[in-house]
Design a protein around this motif. Structure first.
Motif, PDB file in Angstrom:
ATOM      1  N   TYR A 104      13.747  48.123  12.714  1.00  0.00           N
ATOM      2  CA  TYR A 104      13.114  48.432  13.991  1.00  0.00           C
ATOM      3  C   TYR A 104      12.078  47.383  14.378  1.00  0.00           C
ATOM      4  CZ  TYR A 104      15.168  52.938  15.082  1.00  0.00           C
ATOM      5  OH  TYR A 104      16.032  53.928  15.451  1.00  0.00           O
ATOM      6  N   SER A 105      11.369  46.796  13.418  1.00  0.00           N
ATOM      7  CA  SER A 105      10.385  45.770  13.778  1.00  0.00           C
ATOM      8  C   SER A 105      11.081  44.527  14.331  1.00  0.00           C
ATOM      9  CB  SER A 105       9.493  45.415  12.596  1.00  0.00           C
ATOM     10  OG  SER A 105      10.253  44.828  11.570  1.00  0.00           O
ATOM     11  N   GLU A 106      12.263  44.193  13.825  1.00  0.00           N
ATOM     12  CA  GLU A 106      13.025  43.095  14.414  1.00  0.00           C
ATOM     13  C   GLU A 106      13.486  43.452  15.820  1.00  0.00           C
ATOM     14  OE1 GLU A 106      16.206  42.081  11.783  1.00  0.00           O
ATOM     15  OE2 GLU A 106      14.856  41.468  10.177  1.00  0.00           O
TER      16      GLU A 106
ATOM     17  N   PRO B 178      11.875  39.994  23.218  1.00  0.00           N
ATOM     18  CA  PRO B 178      11.005  39.971  24.414  1.00  0.00           C
ATOM     19  C   PRO B 178      11.327  41.046  25.449  1.00  0.00           C
ATOM     20  CG  PRO B 178      11.707  37.758  23.854  1.00  0.00           C
ATOM     21  CD  PRO B 178      12.446  38.680  22.948  1.00  0.00           C
ATOM     22  N   GLU B 179      12.601  41.375  25.639  1.00  0.00           N
ATOM     23  CA  GLU B 179      12.939  42.401  26.621  1.00  0.00           C
ATOM     24  C   GLU B 179      12.383  43.766  26.219  1.00  0.00           C
ATOM     25  OE1 GLU B 179      15.454  40.444  25.233  1.00  0.00           O
ATOM     26  OE2 GLU B 179      15.516  39.017  26.871  1.00  0.00           O
ATOM     27  N   VAL B 180      12.380  44.032  24.949  1.00  0.00           N
ATOM     28  CA  VAL B 180      11.850  45.312  24.469  1.00  0.00           C
ATOM     29  C   VAL B 180      10.328  45.306  24.523  1.00  0.00           C
ATOM     30  CG1 VAL B 180      11.765  46.864  22.481  1.00  0.00           C
ATOM     31  CG2 VAL B 180      13.871  45.661  23.029  1.00  0.00           C
ATOM     32  N   LEU B 181       9.717  44.149  24.225  1.00  0.00           N
ATOM     33  CA  LEU B 181       8.260  44.066  24.274  1.00  0.00           C
ATOM     34  C   LEU B 181       7.731  44.262  25.690  1.00  0.00           C
ATOM     35  CD1 LEU B 181       7.416  41.207  21.778  1.00  0.00           C
ATOM     36  CD2 LEU B 181       6.757  43.600  21.621  1.00  0.00           C
TER      37      LEU B 181
ATOM     38  N   THR C  16       1.817  40.558  18.480  1.00  0.00           N
ATOM     39  CA  THR C  16       3.015  41.329  18.824  1.00  0.00           C
ATOM     40  C   THR C  16       3.794  41.737  17.584  1.00  0.00           C
ATOM     41  OG1 THR C  16       4.235  39.286  19.187  1.00  0.00           O
ATOM     42  CG2 THR C  16       3.264  40.334  21.123  1.00  0.00           C
ATOM     43  N   ASN C  17       3.743  40.930  16.522  1.00  0.00           N
ATOM     44  CA  ASN C  17       4.443  41.299  15.285  1.00  0.00           C
ATOM     45  C   ASN C  17       3.807  42.530  14.636  1.00  0.00           C
ATOM     46  OD1 ASN C  17       6.363  39.271  15.440  1.00  0.00           O
ATOM     47  ND2 ASN C  17       5.047  37.811  14.391  1.00  0.00           N
TER      48      ASN C  17
ATOM     49  N   ALA D  21       3.948  48.400  13.686  1.00  0.00           N
ATOM     50  CA  ALA D  21       3.340  49.719  13.866  1.00  0.00           C
ATOM     51  C   ALA D  21       4.283  50.652  14.621  1.00  0.00           C
ATOM     52  CB  ALA D  21       2.017  49.587  14.609  1.00  0.00           C
ATOM     53  N   LEU D  22       4.919  50.140  15.662  1.00  0.00           N
ATOM     54  CA  LEU D  22       5.886  50.957  16.394  1.00  0.00           C
ATOM     55  C   LEU D  22       7.071  51.318  15.518  1.00  0.00           C
ATOM     56  CD1 LEU D  22       6.209  49.525  20.005  1.00  0.00           C
ATOM     57  CD2 LEU D  22       5.611  51.827  19.315  1.00  0.00           C
TER      58      LEU D  22
END
Length: 97
Positions: free
Chosen positions: A52-54, A59-62, A77-78, A83-84
């Motif tokens: 999930y962290s990958e 960028p589209e998900v961020l 962002t990493n 954390a997400l």
């Protein structure tokens, strides 16, 4: 010739000489069997977090999670993605329970 004495086949003598080692080994085996599911669950959770962290570093998900505001506040962002991912994997939906 007495084979029992030559090969040390007296079971009581063997047990008397090795009982601490055998008992300790037995407890270690039982402890390993008891702890194994916990270790397997943590391995699965780590794999879920990595996956999930990958996914969350794309960028589209961020953009969906408003990553530009995070950068303004000085958050990486990493770290945000990890954390997400941890939050997603700990929820019961992600694990499939």
């Amino acid at each position: 010739m007495d084979f029992k004495k030559a090969l040390n086949l007296n079971s009581y003598e063997w047990w008397r000489n090795h009982r601490r080692f055998v008992t300790f080994g037995g407890f270690l085996v039982l402890l390993g069997c008891w702890v194994n599911p916990v270790i397997q669950e943590s391995r699965n959770k780590n794999l879920c977090v990595r996956t999930y962290s990958e996914l969350y570093t794309v960028p589209e998900v961020l953009e969906k999670f408003n990553a530009k505001q995070l950068e303004e506040f000085g958050l990486d962002t990493n770290d945000f993605a990890k954390a997400l991912a941890y939050q997603t994997c700990t929820s019961q939906k992600a694990i499939g329970k």
